[in-house]
Design an enzyme around this catalytic site. Structure first.
Site, PDB file in Angstrom:
ATOM      1  N   ARG A  97       0.841  -1.201   0.000  1.00 51.02           N
ATOM      2  CA  ARG A  97       0.000   0.000   0.000  1.00 51.02           C
ATOM      3  C   ARG A  97       0.877   1.252   0.000  1.00 51.02           C
ATOM      4  O   ARG A  97       2.081   1.178   0.214  1.00 51.02           O
ATOM      5  CB  ARG A  97      -0.929  -0.010   1.221  1.00 51.02           C
ATOM      6  CG  ARG A  97      -1.834  -1.240   1.277  1.00 51.02           C
ATOM      7  CD  ARG A  97      -2.539  -1.338   2.612  1.00 51.02           C
ATOM      8  NE  ARG A  97      -1.579  -1.325   3.708  1.00 51.02           N
ATOM      9  CZ  ARG A  97      -1.825  -0.798   4.899  1.00 51.02           C
ATOM     10  NH1 ARG A  97      -2.981  -0.212   5.136  1.00 51.02           N
ATOM     11  NH2 ARG A  97      -0.918  -0.843   5.847  1.00 51.02           N
ATOM     12  N   LYS A 175       3.886  -8.565  14.987  1.00 51.92           N
ATOM     13  CA  LYS A 175       2.461  -8.481  15.289  1.00 51.92           C
ATOM     14  C   LYS A 175       1.990  -9.838  15.810  1.00 51.92           C
ATOM     15  O   LYS A 175       2.342 -10.878  15.258  1.00 51.92           O
ATOM     16  CB  LYS A 175       1.700  -8.102  14.022  1.00 51.92           C
ATOM     17  CG  LYS A 175       0.246  -7.768  14.230  1.00 51.92           C
ATOM     18  CD  LYS A 175      -0.330  -7.144  12.972  1.00 51.92           C
ATOM     19  CE  LYS A 175      -1.729  -6.595  13.224  1.00 51.92           C
ATOM     20  NZ  LYS A 175      -2.154  -5.706  12.140  1.00 51.92           N
TER      21      LYS A 175
END
Length: 338
Positions: A97, A175
């Site tokens: 992105r 994460k």
């Protein structure tokens, strides 16, 4: 919100001292949210992690490889902070992105627009040699839906394991959110590490950061089972439902809500080249500069619901002794499970 006294926040998952059975109706509660809360959560966690590496002498001269970094607005603050401290760091930001334009044109920041797979990680390893690598991963599924499925999580964790085994970082922040027991597919492995809790995470988020410093020995993995999943769900629900809905009355600060208390204990570990008279003044400096950078309004403690109205006191100089009792006061409850 419940007013209580606490000596310190829970910084890591293994410090959470109780459990609570998950209540599905919690998803219907209206979450309380700050502007740019996601960037704030990432900034605080990464500033804490990188400051820990600075303390260990690992950060200076390293290349930070950040996979899943977009939009990365908060990274500009991190970059500027450590540059002001005289540390030499290269940043390699990789995401399919688009990154925030604030990161463009910085000579120590490389922006790569690409979704990562195993082949690319192996190619990256050759490019990085012989750099000392610090790995930060915030990978998430490319699917359209907002919440990742269990299969998405398993794919992400498999990719993170490959990142660690191939890039062989000096340290990593990954994460990490255990799949929920009612969505279980199979046992899986993650690297050993400290499971850091995150202030300003979404209201019922079970996400953490898995922090590791490696000593050159083979990467150790641990197996996560469905029994573990039940423990993660109950402890994180207790944290979010009970602990994060507290006001810390012995916390001498402009905002005494638990997440600010948690933030305070993170920020007091951060180094600065400025002189401060106390930890409180240092934390206030970082708190205000971070909120200004992210354009988040500075707030005071939320007014406790059902708090009695203050009355004028007689002019006579009288004082009542504190009865030192604790009263449970209910306030705004928060959000949803992620």
């Amino acid at each position: 919100m419940e007013p209580v006294s606490m000596d310190k926040p829970f910084m890591y998952f293994d410090e959470i001292d109780d459990e609570l059975e998950y209540e599905p109706e919690s998803v219907n509660e209206t979450p309380k949210k700050l502007p740019h809360q996601g960037q704030l959560k990432l900034l605080l966690g990464e500033l804490f992690f990188l400051s820990k590496l600075q303390r260990h002498g690992i950060l200076d001269g390293s290349t930070i490889v950040y996979i899943g970094s977009a939009p990365g607005t908060h990274i500009k603050y991190l970059r500027d902070h450590f540059m002001s401290m005289g540390l030499v760091i290269k940043w390699m930001l990789i995401d399919g992105r688009t990154h925030d334009p604030i990161l463009e044109g910085l000579r120590d920041v490389i922006l790569i627009t690409k979704f990562v797979d195993e082949a690319y990680i192996r190619q990256l390893k050759k490019q990085l040699y012989p750099s000392r690598v610090i790995l930060i991963s915030d990978v998430r599924s490319k699917r359209g839906q907002k919440e990742p499925t269990t299969q998405d999580l398993l794919s992400n964790y498999s990719l993170q394991n490959i990142m660690v085994s191939v890039l062989k970082p000096a340290a990593s922040s990954l994460k990490w959110r255990c799949p929920f027991p009612d969505q279980w597919i199979k046992d899986f492995y993650v690297p050993h590490g400290n499971e850091m809790l995150q202030p300003f995470a979404p209201s019922y988020s079970a996400e953490m950061r898995l922090l590791s410093i490696y000593s050159g020995t083979p990467i150790r993995l641990k197996c996560i089972t469905q029994q573990d999943s039940s423990k993660y769900e109950k402890k994180m629900y207790y944290l979010n439902k009970i602990i994060r809905n507290r006001i810390i009355i012995n916390f001498d600060y402009s905002n005494q809500e638990y997440d600010f208390f948690h933030m305070y204990h993170m920020l007091k570990t951060v180094y600065s080249n400025k002189s401060f008279t106390s930890n409180k003044s240092k934390v206030l400096h970082f708190h205000q500069s971070i909120f200004r950078f992210l354009k988040i309004p500075i707030t005071n403690t939320e007014k406790i619901h059902h708090e009695p109205t203050q009355r004028k006191v007689p002019s006579k100089n009288t004082m009542l002794k504190s009865r030192n009792t604790k009263k449970s006061v209910r306030g705004n409850k928060q959000g949803r499970r992620t």
